[in-house]
Design a protein around this motif. Structure first.
Motif, PDB file in Angstrom:
ATOM      1  N   ARG A  52      -6.359  41.559  18.953  1.00 51.10           N
ATOM      2  CA  ARG A  52      -5.626  42.527  18.146  1.00 51.10           C
ATOM      3  C   ARG A  52      -4.889  41.852  16.989  1.00 51.10           C
ATOM      4  O   ARG A  52      -4.984  42.271  15.842  1.00 51.10           O
ATOM      5  CB  ARG A  52      -4.611  43.277  19.022  1.00 51.10           C
ATOM      6  N   ARG A  53      -4.183  40.764  17.305  1.00 51.48           N
ATOM      7  CA  ARG A  53      -3.348  40.138  16.272  1.00 51.48           C
ATOM      8  C   ARG A  53      -3.271  38.631  16.533  1.00 51.48           C
ATOM      9  O   ARG A  53      -3.249  38.180  17.678  1.00 51.48           O
ATOM     10  CB  ARG A  53      -1.941  40.744  16.290  1.00 51.48           C
TER      11      ARG A  53
ATOM     12  N   THR B  54      -2.338  36.151  25.199  1.00 57.17           N
ATOM     13  CA  THR B  54      -1.579  37.063  26.056  1.00 57.17           C
ATOM     14  C   THR B  54      -2.172  38.469  25.966  1.00 57.17           C
ATOM     15  O   THR B  54      -2.492  38.945  24.872  1.00 57.17           O
ATOM     16  CB  THR B  54      -0.101  37.106  25.634  1.00 57.17           C
TER      17      THR B  54
ATOM     18  N   GLN C 147      -7.448  44.276  24.988  1.00 53.35           N
ATOM     19  CA  GLN C 147      -6.912  43.640  23.789  1.00 53.35           C
ATOM     20  C   GLN C 147      -6.046  42.447  24.175  1.00 53.35           C
ATOM     21  O   GLN C 147      -5.377  42.459  25.214  1.00 53.35           O
ATOM     22  CB  GLN C 147      -6.054  44.627  22.975  1.00 53.35           C
TER      23      GLN C 147
ATOM     24  N   ASP D  75      -3.457  39.286  22.224  1.00 46.40           N
ATOM     25  CA  ASP D  75      -2.838  38.663  21.050  1.00 46.40           C
ATOM     26  C   ASP D  75      -2.916  37.156  21.213  1.00 46.40           C
ATOM     27  O   ASP D  75      -2.847  36.628  22.334  1.00 46.40           O
ATOM     28  CB  ASP D  75      -1.371  39.082  20.913  1.00 46.40           C
TER      29      ASP D  75
ATOM     30  N   GLU E 269      -9.030  38.454  13.663  1.00 45.13           N
ATOM     31  CA  GLU E 269      -8.430  39.668  14.214  1.00 45.13           C
ATOM     32  C   GLU E 269      -9.452  40.810  14.173  1.00 45.13           C
ATOM     33  O   GLU E 269     -10.208  40.952  13.202  1.00 45.13           O
ATOM     34  CB  GLU E 269      -7.189  40.055  13.403  1.00 45.13           C
TER      35      GLU E 269
ATOM     36  N   SER F 121      -2.755  47.826  27.480  1.00 49.54           N
ATOM     37  CA  SER F 121      -4.174  47.822  27.110  1.00 49.54           C
ATOM     38  C   SER F 121      -4.894  46.787  27.960  1.00 49.54           C
ATOM     39  O   SER F 121      -4.372  45.698  28.213  1.00 49.54           O
ATOM     40  CB  SER F 121      -4.342  47.490  25.618  1.00 49.54           C
TER      41      SER F 121
ATOM     42  N   VAL G  91      -2.308  42.456  25.747  1.00 48.97           N
ATOM     43  CA  VAL G  91      -1.455  43.433  25.078  1.00 48.97           C
ATOM     44  C   VAL G  91      -0.966  44.428  26.123  1.00 48.97           C
ATOM     45  O   VAL G  91      -1.764  44.966  26.910  1.00 48.97           O
ATOM     46  CB  VAL G  91      -2.222  44.154  23.957  1.00 48.97           C
ATOM     47  N   ASP G  92       0.346  44.678  26.142  1.00 57.02           N
ATOM     48  CA  ASP G  92       0.914  45.609  27.109  1.00 57.02           C
ATOM     49  C   ASP G  92       0.296  46.992  26.935  1.00 57.02           C
ATOM     50  O   ASP G  92       0.177  47.510  25.811  1.00 57.02           O
ATOM     51  CB  ASP G  92       2.432  45.703  26.935  1.00 57.02           C
TER      52      ASP G  92
END
Length: 817
Positions: free
Chosen positions: A348-349, A401, A409, A411, A371, A406, A403-404
Motif C-alpha cells: 500500500r505505502r 507490517t 495489504q 506497508d 507502491e 486488511s 495494514v490494520d
C-alpha cells in the motif's frame, strides 16, 4: 512464614498505639529531611477525623514501609494528635565503578538506574546486594570465574551516601581441552571444525577463541547437533555435557557425551496444501530426493527456496512446513512439505525514516518494490542493495507490517542511518612513483540531498600538478539516464627524473568532456562520452651523459613529431648531454563508450559477485593523431566462509593508430657498447625507436604497487636506448588473490591478502610473447586509515629477466585525487 514475620513486626512497631482507639484531630510527621509531609499524607490510609485503632495502625506502618523511603517508622499519640516518627533512608550522592573492562561503565549505569540505583535515588541495601550478585553471575557467564565484586557504602552528611563498586575481573578462564565422547563415525577434529570455541592447541589462537563463555559453548553444541543431522543421524543426541574448572579457576575442561544412532535415508518426498504454482516448478526447488541421505540442511534449504519463490509473487506471509515421518525399523524418512501461501498481498505505502538530509525521491527512485504492486521479496532485496551502494547510508533496514483491517495489504518502512557523503579534505600522501603528494578536494556525492555529485580537486606532487571539476546527475531523466561533465587541467613532467622508469618528457594538458549513462538492466550499464583535449608536449631527443669514450662515433639523432620539421640533435658544448628539444601542441577529439556489468556485493571490499567492464575510445578524424583504444577489465570473487574471499582479476588493453603515421623516436638500434659506460645495457625486451602505433603519450605502462606488484613503477615493457620505459600499445595483466582478516584486528577495513600477479606491456599486438611475461607473488596489507587507504606489499618476483627493476617492499598511503 514471611507473612507471619511481617505481621509480628507490624504488631511490635504499632505497640505504642495497640491499646488506643481515638479520633484523630491532627497528624504530625517527625524526622523528615527530604520527603515532604504532603507525600507522607498521600501514602497513609488515615486522615484527620478518622478513628485510629490497632488495625489502622498496622495498615499505616505497612503502607509507609512499602514506599521504600524509610528505615524505621513509629506511631505515637499526643492527646488526639497522631505522631508519625520516621527515619529516612539515605539518598545516593555518587556512584563510582572501578576495575571493569569487560563490561563498560556506560553500559552498567543504565542497568543500575533501571533498578533504582542512581544518583539522587533512595539507597536500598537489598538492591545493592542483588547488583553485586548479578555482576558476579555476569562475569561467570563470560568465563571470569575468579571475578570478585566489592560494594562499599560511605555515609555522608545530610543523610547521603556514596556507593563504590570495586570489580576484580580476574583472568578469563581458557579452554584447556575439549573432548567429545561417543563419536564413532567422525573424527573429533572434524566435528570441531565449526566450533567457535577452541582449546589452546588450536591454530586460531589469535582470535581468543580459547576463552570460555557459556554462550559460545551453547552455539558449539548446536553446531555439533547440526553436523550429525545434516548427515542423516536423526537419533543423534547430546546426552550430557560436563564443564569443569581447575582449582585456580583459570582452565576449563569440556566433555560432551554423544549418542550417534543410525543413518536415515529419504524414502519419499511429497507436496501438499495449496500449491498455487505447478508442482513441477516447486519440485525444482527441493534439494532432496528419494534415496538420498537425510539432511536437515537440505530440507530447510528446500523450505526456504519455496518460501522465497512464493514471496516473490506476492505471498509475503507464506508458510512451508516440512513434516518428516520417521520409520525407525527401516531407517527411512518420508518428507511432506505442507504449503500455506496465505493471502496474496500488495504494497500500500512505502515510508522512509532517518533520511534527514537526503530527499525521499532519491531513495524512492532506487526502490525496485513499488507502491500498488504485488509484494516481492526479490524486489526488496534488490532495493536494499541499490540503497546501500549509493554510499549515503551506514545501515538500511526494511520492515514489512500488515495494514490494520486488511488481509491483503502491507506497508513497508525503510529506515536508513545517514553517513557523511561530502568531504573537504586536505591530504598528504606518498608514493614511490610520485613522491610526496599534497591534495585539496571538495567532494559531495549527495549535493543538497539531491543525489547529484559535485567535486573539485587540486593535487601537487613531484611530477604531477592537476586541478579538476566534475558534475554528475545520476537521474538526468526519470528513467535513470545519467548526465555529467568535467573540466581538467594537468602538468606532467619527468624530464631528468630517471627514477620514474619512464622516458623523459613533459606535458601540459587541458581537457573538457561530457557523458551520458543508460541503465540496460539491474546489473548492466552503458556509458557514452565525448571530450576535447589539448596537450603541449616537450620531448627531448636525448637526455643523459655522453658515452664514456669521447672519441666514439655518435650520429646525429633525429626526432620527428607530427607537423614539425625534423629537428637535429647533438651533444651540447659541455658534453653533459642534449638540451635541445621539440615542442608541439596536440589536439584530440574523443568519443568513448563503456559497457559494465557489476554484481559485486560491495564496491570496496567485495567477497562475492563479479565485474565486467569493456571500454572503447577513438580519436576522431581532425585530431592531431587518430587512434583507438580498447580495454577489458574482469573481477570475480568467491566467498570462503564468512570473512575470507578468493579473487581473480584480469586486464587487457590495446590501442593503435589508424592514420598510418610513424614517428621516429630516435636512431636505429645502436651498439650497446656506446651506452654501456653510462647506463646499464638494455638486454631485455626490445629497444623501441619508432612510435609506429598508438601515440607515445597514450601508451600503457606496467608495474607498481597496484599493478604487477614486485616490479618498480612503470618499469615493464619496451625501452628506449637508455633502458627507460616508453610504454606500449598492448598490456596484459592477471592476478589471483586470497583475502582474509588481519589477526588480532576486528575491522572490515583492514585485511591481508596472498597474491600472484602476472603480465607485461608490449610494443604492439604482434609483439606479444609469453616468454616475456613477468610474474610475482607476495602478501599485501590494506588498511583503511584516517589519512586514507594504506597499501603495503611485500612481493618477490617469481619470473623475471635480467635487467628488470624489482622492489620487494612497495607502499602507498594517503587519499589521492
Amino acid at each position: 512464614m514471611n507473612k507471619l514475620c511481617l505481621l509480628l513486626l507490624l504488631s511490635v512497631l504499632a505497640a505504642p498505639l495497640a491499646a488506643d482507639t481515638f479520633r484523630i484531630d491532627d497528624i504530625r510527621v517527625d524526622g523528615l529531611q527530604r520527603i515532604s509531609e504532603g507525600n507522607v499524607f498521600s501514602f497513609i490510609p488515615v486522615e484527620v477525623g478518622d478513628t485510629m485503632n490497632p488495625a489502622m495502625s498496622r495498615a499505616t506502618i505497612r503502607d509507609l514501609f512499602r514506599t521504600g523511603f524509610f528505615d524505621d517508622i513509629t506511631l505515637t499519640r499526643e492527646g488526639n494528635v497522631l505522631v508519625i516518627t520516621v527515619e529516612e533512608r539515605p539518598a545516593i550522592s555518587d556512584i563510582a565503578i572501578a576495575g571493569n573492562r569487560q563490561i563498560k561503565t556506560e553500559d552498567l549505569m543504565p542497568a543500575l538506574a533501571g533498578i533504582g540505583i542512581s544518583e539522587g535515588e533512595i539507597f536500598n541495601q537489598l538492591e545493592l546486594d542483588r547488583v553485586q550478585q548479578e555482576l558476579v553471575r555476569q562475569y561467570h557467564s563470560r568465563g571470569h570465574y575468579a571475578a570478585e565484586v566489592d560494594a562499599r557504602v560511605t555515609r555522608l552528611a545530610r543523610n547521603r551516601v556514596n556507593l563504590s563498586i570495586f570489580i576484580d575481573e580476574g583472568k578469563q578462564a581458557r579452554i584447556r581441552h575439549i573432548n567429545i565422547v561417543g563419536n564413532e563415525s567422525f573424527d573429533e577434529d572434524e566435528l570441531r571444525d565449526d566450533f567457535e570455541s577452541h582449546d589452546r592447541r588450536s591454530l586460531y589462537f589469535w582470535r581468543d577463541n580459547h576463552r570460555y563463555t557459556r554462550e559460545k559453548l551453547s552455539g558449539d553444541l548446536e553446531s555439533l547437533r547440526s553436523y550429525y543431522l545434516d548427515r542423516g543421524y536423526i537419533d543423534f543426541a547430546i546426552e550430557s555435557t560436563q564443564v569443569s574448572i581447575s582449582p585456580d579457576k583459570q582452565d576449563i575442561y569440556i566433555t560432551a557425551n554423544v549418542r550417534e544412532g543410525e543413518v536415515y535415508r529419504i524414502s519419499d518426498v511429497q507436496l501438499t496444501g495449496e500449491l498455487i504454482l505447478p508442482e513441477e516448478t516447486l519440485r525444482r526447488l527441493i534439494r532432496v530426493e528419494p534415496g538420498d541421505t537425510f539432511s536437515r540442511r537440505d530440507m530447510e534449504s528446500s523450505m526456504e527456496g519455496i518460501t522465497a519463490l512464493l514471496s516473490n509473487i506476492g505471498y509475503a506471509f507464506a508458510n512451508v512446513n516440512p513434516m518428516p515421518r520417521v520409520d525407525r525399523d527401516t531407517r527411512e524418512v518420508s518428507l511432506t512439505f505442507f504449503i500455506e501461501p496465505g493471502k496474496r498481498v500488495y504494497v500500500r505505502r512505502i515510508n522512509f525514516t532517518g533520511n534527514t538530509q537526503t530527499k525521499d525521491e532519491v531513495l524512492r527512485r532506487e526502490m525496485r518494490q513499488f507502491e500498488g504492486a504485488w509484494f516481492s521479496q526479490l524486489a526488496l532485496d534488490r532495493s536494499r542493495q541499490r540503497l546501500e551502494r549509493l554510499g549515503y547510508f551506514d545501515n538500511v533496514n526494511f520492515e514489512t507490517t500488515p495494514v490494520d483491517g486488511s488481509d491483503d495489504q502491507v506497508d513497508i518502512m525503510v529506515s536508513v542511518e545517514e553517513q557523511p557523503s561530502g568531504s573537504f579534505q586536505v591530504g598528504l600522501g606518498y608514493s614511490q612513483f610520485q613522491g610526496i603528494i599534497l591534495s585539496v578536494a571538495v567532494e559531495q556525492d549527495n549535493f543538497l540531498g539531491s543525489g547529484r555529485k559535485v567535486g573539485f580537486s587540486v593535487q601537487r606532487s613531484r611530477i604531477l600538478t592537476q586541478a579538476g571539476f566534475s558534475y554528475t546527475n545520476p537521474y538526468f531523466t526519470d528513467d535513470g539516464v545519467s548526465a555529467g561533465y568535467f573540466l581538467r587541467y594537468s602538468e606532467f613532467d619527468t624530464l631528468g627524473r630517471s627514477s620514474n622508469n619512464i622516458a623523459s618528457f613533459s606535458t601540459s594538458q587541458a581537457a573538457a568532456g561530457l557523458n551520458f549513462g543508460f541503465p540496460v538492466t539491474e546489473l548492466d550499464f552503458l556509458r557514452f562520452g565525448a571530450s576535447a583535449q589539448r596537450v603541449d608536449i616537450n620531448l627531448p631527443g636525448f637526455f643523459g651523459p655522453p658515452p664514456e669514450n669521447p672519441d666514439a662515433p655518435i650520429e646525429e639523432w633525429i626526432l620527428q613529431i607530427p607537423g614539425d620539421r625534423p629537428l637535429g640533435i647533438s651533444l651540447d658544448e659541455d658534453g653533459d648531454g642534449l638540451l635541445s628539444s621539440s615542442e608541439r601542441r596536440i589536439t584530440t577529439f574523443r568519443l568513448d563508450g563503456t559497457w559494465s556489468r557489476d554484481s559485486r556485493n560491495h564496491y570496496l571490499n567485495p567477497t562475492r559477485g563479479s565485474l565486467n567492464r569493456l571500454t572503447a575510445e577513438v580519436a576522431l578524424p581532425g585530431s592531431t593523431r587518430e587512434f583507438f583504444k580498447l580495454s577489458y577489465r574482469f573481477r570475480k570473487y568467491w566467498p570462503i566462509g564468512d570473512t575470507w574471499a578468493l579473487g581473480l582479476r584480469g586486464d587487457l588493453s590495446y590501442g593503435d593508430a589508424y592514420d598510418n603515421y610513424d614517428a621516429e623516436l630516435g636512431i636505429e638500434p645502436i651498439d650497446p657498447e656506446i651506452v654501456e659506460g653510462n647506463r646499464r645495457t638494455c638486454l631485455i625486451d626490445e629497444v623501441v625507436t619508432f612510435d609506429a602505433g598508438l601515440p607515445f603519450y597514450e601508451h600503457y605502462y606496467g608495474g607498481g604497487v597496484s599493478d604487477i606488484r614486485g616490479f618498480d613503477d612503470n618499469s615493464l615493457g619496451p625501452k628506449d636506448q637508455f633502458c627507460r620505459s616508453v610504454g606500449g600499445d598492448l598490456k596484459v595483466a592477471a592476478g589471483l588473490e586470497l583475502a582474509f582478516p588481519l589477526p588480532f584486528v576486528e575491522s572490515s577495513g583492514t585485511r591481508l591478502a596472498l597474491f600472484i600477479d602476472a603480465g607485461n606491456v608490449y610494443r604492439d599486438w604482434d609483439s606479444f610473447d609469453t616468454d616475456l611475461i613477468r610474474a610475482s607473488a607476495g602478501i599485501a596489507l590494506t588498511w583503511r586509515a584516517p589519512v586514507g587507504p594504506i597499501i603495503i606489499n611485500l612481493a618477490r618476483p617469481i619470473r623475471k629477466l635480467d635487467g628488470d627493476d624489482t622492489q620487494s617492499l612497495q607502499f602507498t598511503f594517503g587519499q589521492f585525487f
